[in-house]
Scaffold this motif. Structure first.
Motif, PDB file in Angstrom:
ATOM      1  N   GLY A 144      56.050 -62.951 -23.770  1.00 59.96           N
ATOM      2  CA  GLY A 144      56.277 -64.314 -24.238  1.00 59.96           C
ATOM      3  C   GLY A 144      55.409 -65.292 -23.470  1.00 59.96           C
ATOM      4  O   GLY A 144      54.356 -64.926 -22.926  1.00 59.96           O
ATOM      5  N   GLN A 145      55.840 -66.538 -23.431  1.00 61.79           N
ATOM      6  CA  GLN A 145      55.202 -67.580 -22.608  1.00 61.79           C
ATOM      7  C   GLN A 145      56.255 -68.640 -22.316  1.00 61.79           C
ATOM      8  O   GLN A 145      57.121 -68.912 -23.146  1.00 61.79           O
ATOM      9  N   SER A 146      56.127 -69.299 -21.162  1.00 62.91           N
ATOM     10  CA  SER A 146      56.981 -70.440 -20.863  1.00 62.91           C
ATOM     11  C   SER A 146      56.533 -71.637 -21.701  1.00 62.91           C
ATOM     12  O   SER A 146      55.477 -71.598 -22.336  1.00 62.91           O
ATOM     13  N   ASP A 147      57.318 -72.713 -21.676  1.00 61.85           N
ATOM     14  CA  ASP A 147      56.934 -73.899 -22.454  1.00 61.85           C
ATOM     15  C   ASP A 147      55.593 -74.464 -21.996  1.00 61.85           C
ATOM     16  O   ASP A 147      54.868 -75.079 -22.764  1.00 61.85           O
ATOM     17  N   ARG A 148      55.275 -74.271 -20.710  1.00 63.15           N
ATOM     18  CA  ARG A 148      53.974 -74.743 -20.202  1.00 63.15           C
ATOM     19  C   ARG A 148      52.835 -73.796 -20.556  1.00 63.15           C
ATOM     20  O   ARG A 148      51.679 -74.060 -20.226  1.00 63.15           O
ATOM     21  N   GLY A 149      53.177 -72.659 -21.162  1.00 56.46           N
ATOM     22  CA  GLY A 149      52.122 -71.715 -21.544  1.00 56.46           C
ATOM     23  C   GLY A 149      51.783 -70.718 -20.461  1.00 56.46           C
ATOM     24  O   GLY A 149      50.658 -70.233 -20.388  1.00 56.46           O
ATOM     25  N   HIS A 150      52.795 -70.391 -19.650  1.00 53.68           N
ATOM     26  CA  HIS A 150      52.563 -69.428 -18.567  1.00 53.68           C
ATOM     27  C   HIS A 150      53.323 -68.121 -18.840  1.00 53.68           C
ATOM     28  O   HIS A 150      54.346 -68.110 -19.519  1.00 53.68           O
ATOM     29  N   HIS A 151      52.791 -67.031 -18.282  1.00 55.98           N
ATOM     30  CA  HIS A 151      53.498 -65.747 -18.275  1.00 55.98           C
ATOM     31  C   HIS A 151      52.961 -64.924 -17.134  1.00 55.98           C
ATOM     32  O   HIS A 151      51.949 -65.278 -16.532  1.00 55.98           O
ATOM     33  N   GLY A 152      53.643 -63.820 -16.856  1.00 55.56           N
ATOM     34  CA  GLY A 152      53.277 -62.985 -15.718  1.00 55.56           C
ATOM     35  C   GLY A 152      54.519 -62.689 -14.893  1.00 55.56           C
ATOM     36  O   GLY A 152      54.645 -61.636 -14.286  1.00 55.56           O
ATOM     37  N   GLY A 153      55.442 -63.651 -14.905  1.00 56.34           N
ATOM     38  CA  GLY A 153      56.656 -63.507 -14.121  1.00 56.34           C
ATOM     39  C   GLY A 153      57.854 -63.051 -14.928  1.00 56.34           C
ATOM     40  O   GLY A 153      57.731 -62.599 -16.069  1.00 56.34           O
ATOM     41  N   ALA A 154      59.024 -63.186 -14.295  1.00 55.07           N
ATOM     42  CA  ALA A 154      60.280 -62.769 -14.903  1.00 55.07           C
ATOM     43  C   ALA A 154      60.930 -63.964 -15.601  1.00 55.07           C
ATOM     44  O   ALA A 154      60.586 -65.113 -15.340  1.00 55.07           O
ATOM     45  N   GLY A 155      61.868 -63.672 -16.468  1.00 57.84           N
ATOM     46  CA  GLY A 155      62.564 -64.728 -17.190  1.00 57.84           C
ATOM     47  C   GLY A 155      62.425 -64.532 -18.680  1.00 57.84           C
ATOM     48  O   GLY A 155      61.397 -64.040 -19.161  1.00 57.84           O
ATOM     49  N   ASP A 156      63.459 -64.953 -19.404  1.00 52.71           N
ATOM     50  CA  ASP A 156      63.497 -64.715 -20.847  1.00 52.71           C
ATOM     51  C   ASP A 156      62.308 -65.338 -21.569  1.00 52.71           C
ATOM     52  O   ASP A 156      61.778 -64.781 -22.514  1.00 52.71           O
ATOM     53  N   ASP A 157      61.906 -66.555 -21.154  1.00 53.95           N
ATOM     54  CA  ASP A 157      60.816 -67.221 -21.877  1.00 53.95           C
ATOM     55  C   ASP A 157      59.504 -66.449 -21.769  1.00 53.95           C
ATOM     56  O   ASP A 157      58.726 -66.382 -22.722  1.00 53.95           O
ATOM     57  N   GLN A 158      59.260 -65.817 -20.604  1.00 54.59           N
ATOM     58  CA  GLN A 158      58.011 -65.084 -20.402  1.00 54.59           C
ATOM     59  C   GLN A 158      58.081 -63.636 -20.887  1.00 54.59           C
ATOM     60  O   GLN A 158      57.066 -63.045 -21.242  1.00 54.59           O
ATOM     61  N   GLN A 159      59.290 -63.066 -20.873  1.00 54.65           N
ATOM     62  CA  GLN A 159      59.410 -61.631 -21.169  1.00 54.65           C
ATOM     63  C   GLN A 159      59.899 -61.293 -22.574  1.00 54.65           C
ATOM     64  O   GLN A 159      59.734 -60.156 -23.016  1.00 54.65           O
ATOM     65  N   HIS A 160      60.495 -62.252 -23.274  1.00 53.36           N
ATOM     66  CA  HIS A 160      61.120 -61.911 -24.558  1.00 53.36           C
ATOM     67  C   HIS A 160      60.250 -62.320 -25.740  1.00 53.36           C
ATOM     68  O   HIS A 160      59.705 -63.417 -25.785  1.00 53.36           O
ATOM     69  N   PHE A 161      60.182 -61.418 -26.717  1.00 52.11           N
ATOM     70  CA  PHE A 161      59.433 -61.674 -27.955  1.00 52.11           C
ATOM     71  C   PHE A 161      60.120 -60.891 -29.062  1.00 52.11           C
ATOM     72  O   PHE A 161      61.018 -60.080 -28.805  1.00 52.11           O
ATOM     73  N   ALA A 162      59.702 -61.146 -30.287  1.00 57.40           N
ATOM     74  CA  ALA A 162      60.305 -60.454 -31.431  1.00 57.40           C
ATOM     75  C   ALA A 162      59.527 -59.193 -31.764  1.00 57.40           C
ATOM     76  O   ALA A 162      58.332 -59.085 -31.473  1.00 57.40           O
ATOM     77  N   LEU A 163      60.212 -58.220 -32.354  1.00 57.51           N
ATOM     78  CA  LEU A 163      59.568 -57.040 -32.928  1.00 57.51           C
ATOM     79  C   LEU A 163      60.057 -56.912 -34.368  1.00 57.51           C
ATOM     80  O   LEU A 163      61.263 -56.773 -34.597  1.00 57.51           O
ATOM     81  N   TYR A 164      59.127 -57.034 -35.320  1.00 54.47           N
ATOM     82  CA  TYR A 164      59.428 -56.892 -36.745  1.00 54.47           C
ATOM     83  C   TYR A 164      58.998 -55.494 -37.178  1.00 54.47           C
ATOM     84  O   TYR A 164      57.890 -55.048 -36.848  1.00 54.47           O
ATOM     85  N   TYR A 165      59.860 -54.832 -37.950  1.00 61.91           N
ATOM     86  CA  TYR A 165      59.548 -53.475 -38.436  1.00 61.91           C
ATOM     87  C   TYR A 165      59.648 -53.417 -39.945  1.00 61.91           C
ATOM     88  O   TYR A 165      60.674 -53.804 -40.522  1.00 61.91           O
ATOM     89  N   PHE A 166      58.588 -52.942 -40.569  1.00 61.22           N
ATOM     90  CA  PHE A 166      58.538 -52.710 -42.018  1.00 61.22           C
ATOM     91  C   PHE A 166      58.448 -51.204 -42.225  1.00 61.22           C
ATOM     92  O   PHE A 166      57.418 -50.591 -41.906  1.00 61.22           O
TER      93      PHE A 166
END
Ligand SMILES: [Zn+2]
Length: 277
Positions: A215-237
């Motif tokens: 994911g990314q934080s609201d400021r556009g950062h990632h690399g660390g821990a936390g739901d905003d940086q680590q969580h994303f969706a997975l869509y399956y067809f």
């Protein structure tokens, strides 16, 4: 191969952006064409570390890609190596890091920009390097060109497994953050471009997974821990059965899940359980 599958990695799209801004993907969930789950990235939630974990099914502490700056040919079995060993054809339309991790390091601009190598591990590779990338100049290809290239590999070579990875959304996030018109429009555009190709891939007989690397934080950062940086969706067809909708998936499950869908045995290093059966 038991089935054919395309994995679409939209780099750096957080859970909240997938669910509120990707109207085509959400429309297919609403209509029953697709299912969606939340997935959690490995740590660090750094791009290169996540790429290596997506394809090997082991954490960065095991594969050793601990940052974007220390890269090498990963000496572990991955999706490409296992599909090729089972006689399948693989395709990649991705950033050059994927070629470095799973075929050859370092990336040679001329030799490796495009290759067709029977026996694999990457049977048909089409890469881009984003050389010169920075805050003010994304250096990302148009996503239509990337989607079209994957479609060409499927039609021309009949690949059994294909991965497409694009850094457009990650770059937009680093540049503008997420609570802004620029990100609204970027997600809208990506969703529309993807929607133009997805039915064609399904008609060609492919199961499709659309997800992110982190994911990314609201400021556009990632690399660390936390739901905003680590969580994303997975869509399956596809036709497989999956878990209940509120189950949090682990990124390490992705590699063995894909091999399982293709009918390829998972190597002993991939110990996470497949989530599609
Ligand atoms: Zn990334």
């Amino acid at each position: 191969m038991k089935s054919k599958l395309l994995l679409i990695i939209l780099d750096g799209v957080p859970w909240r952006n997938f669910r509120r801004l990707f109207g085509n993907l959400e429309g297919w969930v609403a209509s029953g064409e697709a299912r969606v789950w939340k997935m959690q990235s490995v740590l660090p939630s750094t791009s290169a570390s996540c790429y290596a974990s997506i394809h090997t099914g082991v954490p960065p502490q095991v594969h050793g890609i601990l940052s974007n700056d220390v890269r090498f040919r990963v000496k572990l079995p991955d999706i490409f190596s296992e599909v090729s060993a089972a006689g399948g054809k693989t395709g990649a339309v991705t950033h050059s890091y994927w070629s470095e991790f799973f075929n050859r390091y370092p990336f040679d601009f001329v030799r490796d920009i495009e290759y067709d190598e029977p026996g694999g591990p990457i049977t048909h590779g089409r890469f881009h390097t984003m050389t010169g990338y920075g805050h003010d100049n994304q250096m990302t290809p148009s996503d239509v060109d990337l989607f079209a290239t994957l479609t060409m590999l499927a039609a021309r070579f009949g690949i059994d497994y294909g991965i497409l990875h694009t850094c457009t959304m990650d770059s937009m996030g680093h540049r503008f953050g997420h609570d802004c018109v620029e990100m609204d429009k970027a997600c809208f555009t990506m969703d529309a471009m993807l929607a133009a190709f997805l039915p064609r891939w399904r008609e060609a007989g492919y199961e499709v997974i659309v997800t992110a690397d982190h994911g990314q934080s609201d400021r556009g950062h990632h690399g660390g821990a936390g739901d905003d940086q680590q969580h994303f969706a997975l869509y399956y067809f596809g036709a497989a059965k999956g878990p209940e909708k509120d189950v949090l998936l682990d990124q390490l499950q992705l590699a063995p899940t894909i091999l399982s869908r293709l009918g390829v045995p998972a190597p002993g290093t991939m110990t996470a359980k497949p989530f599609l059966l």
